[in-house]
Design a protein around this motif. Structure first.
Motif, PDB file in Angstrom:
ATOM      1  N   ILE A  73       0.847  -1.200   0.000  1.00 25.51           N
ATOM      2  CA  ILE A  73       0.000   0.000   0.000  1.00 25.51           C
ATOM      3  C   ILE A  73       0.884   1.251   0.000  1.00 25.51           C
ATOM      4  CG2 ILE A  73      -1.669   1.352   1.338  1.00 25.51           C
ATOM      5  CD1 ILE A  73      -2.683  -1.418   2.425  1.00 25.51           C
ATOM      6  N   GLU A  74       1.888   1.244   0.843  1.00 24.04           N
ATOM      7  CA  GLU A  74       2.761   2.403   0.981  1.00 24.04           C
ATOM      8  C   GLU A  74       3.524   2.690  -0.312  1.00 24.04           C
ATOM      9  OE1 GLU A  74       5.199   2.129   4.419  1.00 24.04           O
ATOM     10  OE2 GLU A  74       5.333   4.322   4.538  1.00 24.04           O
ATOM     11  N   GLN A  75       3.928   1.625  -0.993  1.00 23.58           N
ATOM     12  CA  GLN A  75       4.700   1.816  -2.225  1.00 23.58           C
ATOM     13  C   GLN A  75       3.840   2.274  -3.396  1.00 23.58           C
ATOM     14  OE1 GLN A  75       6.480  -2.003  -2.759  1.00 23.58           O
ATOM     15  NE2 GLN A  75       8.419  -1.400  -1.848  1.00 23.58           N
ATOM     16  N   ALA A  76       2.550   2.037  -3.320  1.00 23.39           N
ATOM     17  CA  ALA A  76       1.688   2.305  -4.477  1.00 23.39           C
ATOM     18  C   ALA A  76       1.406   3.794  -4.611  1.00 23.39           C
ATOM     19  CB  ALA A  76       0.390   1.517  -4.353  1.00 23.39           C
ATOM     20  N   ASP A  77       2.437   4.576  -4.959  1.00 27.65           N
ATOM     21  CA  ASP A  77       2.157   6.006  -5.111  1.00 27.65           C
ATOM     22  C   ASP A  77       2.118   6.434  -6.581  1.00 27.65           C
ATOM     23  OD1 ASP A  77       4.857   5.696  -5.471  1.00 27.65           O
ATOM     24  OD2 ASP A  77       5.441   7.450  -4.317  1.00 27.65           O
ATOM     25  N   LEU A  78       2.208   5.484  -7.495  1.00 28.13           N
ATOM     26  CA  LEU A  78       2.182   5.829  -8.917  1.00 28.13           C
ATOM     27  C   LEU A  78       1.016   5.165  -9.633  1.00 28.13           C
ATOM     28  CD1 LEU A  78       5.937   5.304  -9.844  1.00 28.13           C
ATOM     29  CD2 LEU A  78       4.781   7.443  -9.271  1.00 28.13           C
ATOM     30  N   LYS A  79       0.637   5.779 -10.743  1.00 29.86           N
ATOM     31  CA  LYS A  79      -0.316   5.155 -11.652  1.00 29.86           C
ATOM     32  C   LYS A  79       0.433   4.922 -12.955  1.00 29.86           C
ATOM     33  CE  LYS A  79      -4.827   7.007 -10.388  1.00 29.86           C
ATOM     34  NZ  LYS A  79      -5.594   5.823 -10.735  1.00 29.86           N
ATOM     35  N   LEU A  80       0.021   3.904 -13.685  1.00 23.72           N
ATOM     36  CA  LEU A  80       0.711   3.571 -14.928  1.00 23.72           C
ATOM     37  C   LEU A  80       0.810   4.792 -15.847  1.00 23.72           C
ATOM     38  CD1 LEU A  80       2.004   1.095 -16.195  1.00 23.72           C
ATOM     39  CD2 LEU A  80      -0.188   0.574 -17.260  1.00 23.72           C
ATOM     40  N   GLU A  81      -0.274   5.564 -15.893  1.00 17.74           N
ATOM     41  CA  GLU A  81      -0.300   6.716 -16.807  1.00 17.74           C
ATOM     42  C   GLU A  81       0.678   7.827 -16.393  1.00 17.74           C
ATOM     43  OE1 GLU A  81      -4.060   6.667 -15.154  1.00 17.74           O
ATOM     44  OE2 GLU A  81      -4.343   8.831 -15.196  1.00 17.74           O
ATOM     45  N   PHE A  82       1.258   7.720 -15.179  1.00 18.66           N
ATOM     46  CA  PHE A  82       2.214   8.749 -14.744  1.00 18.66           C
ATOM     47  C   PHE A  82       3.594   8.527 -15.352  1.00 18.66           C
ATOM     48  CE2 PHE A  82       0.069   9.605 -10.320  1.00 18.66           C
ATOM     49  CZ  PHE A  82      -1.074  10.012 -10.986  1.00 18.66           C
ATOM     50  N   LEU A  83       3.873   7.297 -15.792  1.00 20.32           N
ATOM     51  CA  LEU A  83       5.245   6.968 -16.192  1.00 20.32           C
ATOM     52  C   LEU A  83       5.751   7.837 -17.329  1.00 20.32           C
ATOM     53  CD1 LEU A  83       5.377   3.086 -15.861  1.00 20.32           C
ATOM     54  CD2 LEU A  83       6.100   4.828 -14.231  1.00 20.32           C
ATOM     55  N   LYS A  84       4.862   8.207 -18.238  1.00 17.83           N
ATOM     56  CA  LYS A  84       5.322   9.026 -19.370  1.00 17.83           C
ATOM     57  C   LYS A  84       5.879  10.380 -18.917  1.00 17.83           C
ATOM     58  CE  LYS A  84       0.850  10.983 -20.820  1.00 17.83           C
ATOM     59  NZ  LYS A  84      -0.246  10.144 -20.272  1.00 17.83           N
ATOM     60  N   TYR A  85       5.382  10.856 -17.760  1.00 17.03           N
ATOM     61  CA  TYR A  85       5.900  12.134 -17.255  1.00 17.03           C
ATOM     62  C   TYR A  85       7.300  11.972 -16.689  1.00 17.03           C
ATOM     63  CZ  TYR A  85       1.077  13.496 -17.769  1.00 17.03           C
ATOM     64  OH  TYR A  85      -0.163  13.742 -18.280  1.00 17.03           O
ATOM     65  N   PHE A  86       7.596  10.776 -16.156  1.00 14.16           N
ATOM     66  CA  PHE A  86       8.951  10.519 -15.672  1.00 14.16           C
ATOM     67  C   PHE A  86       9.921  10.530 -16.851  1.00 14.16           C
ATOM     68  CE2 PHE A  86       6.738   9.426 -11.909  1.00 14.16           C
ATOM     69  CZ  PHE A  86       7.646   9.547 -10.874  1.00 14.16           C
ATOM     70  N   ARG A  87       9.511   9.894 -17.965  1.00 15.01           N
ATOM     71  CA  ARG A  87      10.373   9.906 -19.157  1.00 15.01           C
ATOM     72  C   ARG A  87      10.601  11.355 -19.598  1.00 15.01           C
ATOM     73  NH1 ARG A  87       8.198   7.210 -24.453  1.00 15.01           N
ATOM     74  NH2 ARG A  87       7.295   6.064 -22.783  1.00 15.01           N
ATOM     75  N   ARG A  88       9.502  12.095 -19.686  1.00 19.94           N
ATOM     76  CA  ARG A  88       9.600  13.498 -20.113  1.00 19.94           C
ATOM     77  C   ARG A  88      10.522  14.272 -19.166  1.00 19.94           C
ATOM     78  NH1 ARG A  88       3.893  16.442 -20.689  1.00 19.94           N
ATOM     79  NH2 ARG A  88       3.385  14.659 -21.998  1.00 19.94           N
ATOM     80  N   ALA A  89      10.379  14.024 -17.870  1.00 21.44           N
ATOM     81  CA  ALA A  89      11.166  14.760 -16.871  1.00 21.44           C
ATOM     82  C   ALA A  89      12.655  14.469 -17.037  1.00 21.44           C
ATOM     83  CB  ALA A  89      10.710  14.380 -15.470  1.00 21.44           C
ATOM     84  N   ILE A  90      12.990  13.203 -17.236  1.00 22.40           N
ATOM     85  CA  ILE A  90      14.408  12.843 -17.351  1.00 22.40           C
ATOM     86  C   ILE A  90      14.984  13.400 -18.651  1.00 22.40           C
ATOM     87  CG2 ILE A  90      15.994  10.875 -17.596  1.00 22.40           C
ATOM     88  CD1 ILE A  90      14.039   9.426 -15.563  1.00 22.40           C
ATOM     89  N   GLN A  91      14.174  13.377 -19.715  1.00 19.85           N
ATOM     90  CA  GLN A  91      14.653  13.934 -20.984  1.00 19.85           C
ATOM     91  C   GLN A  91      14.803  15.453 -20.945  1.00 19.85           C
ATOM     92  OE1 GLN A  91      11.792  12.228 -23.636  1.00 19.85           O
ATOM     93  NE2 GLN A  91      13.135  10.512 -24.201  1.00 19.85           N
ATOM     94  N   ASN A  92      13.881  16.118 -20.288  1.00 18.81           N
ATOM     95  CA  ASN A  92      13.851  17.587 -20.361  1.00 18.81           C
ATOM     96  C   ASN A  92      14.550  18.291 -19.204  1.00 18.81           C
ATOM     97  OD1 ASN A  92      12.195  16.944 -22.444  1.00 18.81           O
ATOM     98  ND2 ASN A  92      10.357  17.900 -21.597  1.00 18.81           N
ATOM     99  N   MET A  93      15.068  17.552 -18.241  1.00 24.39           N
ATOM    100  CA  MET A  93      15.564  18.222 -17.036  1.00 24.39           C
ATOM    101  C   MET A  93      16.766  19.118 -17.338  1.00 24.39           C
ATOM    102  SD  MET A  93      17.534  15.269 -14.940  1.00 24.39           S
ATOM    103  CE  MET A  93      19.309  15.221 -15.078  1.00 24.39           C
ATOM    104  N   HIS A  94      16.792  20.244 -16.627  1.00 25.39           N
ATOM    105  CA  HIS A  94      17.940  21.138 -16.708  1.00 25.39           C
ATOM    106  C   HIS A  94      18.636  21.056 -15.368  1.00 25.39           C
ATOM    107  CE1 HIS A  94      17.119  23.833 -20.301  1.00 25.39           C
ATOM    108  NE2 HIS A  94      16.284  22.824 -20.375  1.00 25.39           N
ATOM    109  N   ARG A  95      19.923  20.782 -15.388  1.00 24.04           N
ATOM    110  CA  ARG A  95      20.638  20.713 -14.127  1.00 24.04           C
ATOM    111  C   ARG A  95      21.589  21.897 -14.053  1.00 24.04           C
ATOM    112  NH1 ARG A  95      25.218  18.596 -11.910  1.00 24.04           N
ATOM    113  NH2 ARG A  95      25.985  17.981 -13.950  1.00 24.04           N
ATOM    114  N   ARG A  96      21.562  22.610 -12.979  1.00 26.71           N
ATOM    115  CA  ARG A  96      22.518  23.691 -12.747  1.00 26.71           C
ATOM    116  C   ARG A  96      23.120  23.456 -11.387  1.00 26.71           C
ATOM    117  NH1 ARG A  96      20.440  29.442 -14.996  1.00 26.71           N
ATOM    118  NH2 ARG A  96      20.014  28.737 -17.112  1.00 26.71           N
ATOM    119  N   LYS A  97      24.364  23.083 -11.384  1.00 20.83           N
ATOM    120  CA  LYS A  97      25.023  22.680 -10.132  1.00 20.83           C
ATOM    121  C   LYS A  97      24.161  21.622  -9.446  1.00 20.83           C
ATOM    122  CE  LYS A  97      27.476  26.999  -9.374  1.00 20.83           C
ATOM    123  NZ  LYS A  97      27.407  28.218  -8.556  1.00 20.83           N
TER     124      LYS A  97
END
Ligand SMILES: [Mn+2]
Length: 329
Positions: free
Chosen positions: A193-217
């Motif tokens: 129960i505790e681990q279930a914080d995601l929905k399948l449809e959220f995964l595409k946003y993780f891909r987008r986030a990793i692709q689009n992230m800007h890192r500054r320091k």
């Protein structure tokens, strides 16, 4: 006058008889769901029928997992025929908390929120308690009921969530209840129960986030574009904070014609709430604490300042605004 738990339990039982049809009304979250389960257990075989009804629509993945894994039967308030019940119980809320509650005359109110003006034959409000689940655990123990694994797991998870794993206001009573419940839970169910914080449809946003992230320091910035649920920005901001070298994560997305910006930091340096207010307080709402903050800005209010349809330009604008106001380069 302070009553003992067993005296309270006796008064609670005195209210009911074998012909009663009971409706428990909740604003569903882990604490209210498990507290309603506990009331149901206390009244098992003592009344004719008990129905638990939620006034809200349940969307959080952990709440949905809890309902599914613990076999909780909930009926939405819109499907309820109030006339078929003769007793009404509220747990983990008070009638003032929501307009839907005003429809009912509650016989029983058991809660841990600050006390409002409440009426009913049986009122037990203990604002210092970390969770209503703690109060319910005391009742179960007073009734000498050994909770089944699913009930114990629900109450256990409720105490964990309502106290943020004992980081928030907690009493020794919460810890005692937790310790007692721990002996009866199913660890696998609790973890699931505790681990279930995601929905399948959220995964595409993780891909987008990793692709689009800007890192500054040690800062990570991401703009997700439009999102189906603003909680996604929170999940992704928290996700980036799990990287050892990251001490700021700032994630934005567009939801309901608003720009939502979530700020997370390690709480050791700048105050996230101040940064949010200084950066966006003039164009929208902004606020938070040392390590967590949030800002919401109506797109209509910034359409002349930035081309928000161009996601790269939009992110550059957000980064500039944060760094300018925060006095950093
Ligand atoms: Mn609660």
């Amino acid at each position: 006058m302070a009553l003992s738990v067993s005296e309270r339990l006796r008064r609670f039982y005195d209210l009911f008889s074998g012909n009663d049809n009971i409706l428990i009304v909740i604003d569903a979250d882990p604490d209210s769901i498990s507290s309603a389960m506990a009331v149901k257990r206390l009244l098992w075989r003592k009344v004719a029928n008990i129905t638990i009804s939620n006034i809200n629509i349940i969307k959080r993945p952990d709440n949905l997992a809890m309902i599914r894994l613990l076999d909780v039967c909930l009926v939405h308030i819109d499907e309820i025929d109030e006339g078929s019940f003769n007793r009404f119980i509220m747990v983990d809320s008070q009638p003032d908390h929501h307009e839907v509650f005003a429809r009912f005359n509650f016989d029983v109110i058991i809660d841990h929120h600050p006390e409002t003006d409440v009426k009913g034959s049986f009122i037990d409000i203990r604002p210092k308690y970390g969770a209503t689940a703690t109060i319910m655990t005391e009742y179960l123990r007073a009734a000498k009921i050994k909770p089944a694994a699913k009930l114990a797991t629900g109450l256990f998870y409720a105490i964990k969530t309502d106290t943020s794993n004992f980081e928030r206001q907690t009493l020794i009573e919460d810890i005692r209840a937790f310790q007692f419940l721990f002996r009866h839970i199913n660890t696998y169910l609790a973890r699931r129960i505790e681990q279930a914080d995601l929905k399948l449809e959220f995964l595409k946003y993780f891909r987008r986030a990793i692709q689009n992230m800007h890192r500054r320091k040690n800062k990570i910035y991401v703009h997700l574009g439009s999102v189906v649920n603003p909680d996604i920005c929170v999940l992704i901001a928290d996700f980036f904070m799990r990287i050892d070298s990251v001490n700021w994560s700032i994630v934005s997305g567009i939801y309901a014609k608003k720009l939502i910006i979530i700020f997370r930091n390690d709480g050791l340096r700048r105050n996230a709430g101040n940064v949010a207010r200084l950066s966006f307080g003039r164009v929208g709402s902004a606020g938070g604490h040392k390590s967590m903050a949030r800002s919401e800005i109506a797109l209509a209010d910034i359409k002349d300042l930035v081309d928000y349809k161009n996601e790269d330009k939009f992110l550059t604008w957000i980064i500039k605004k944060i760094n300018k106001r925060a006095g950093e380069k």
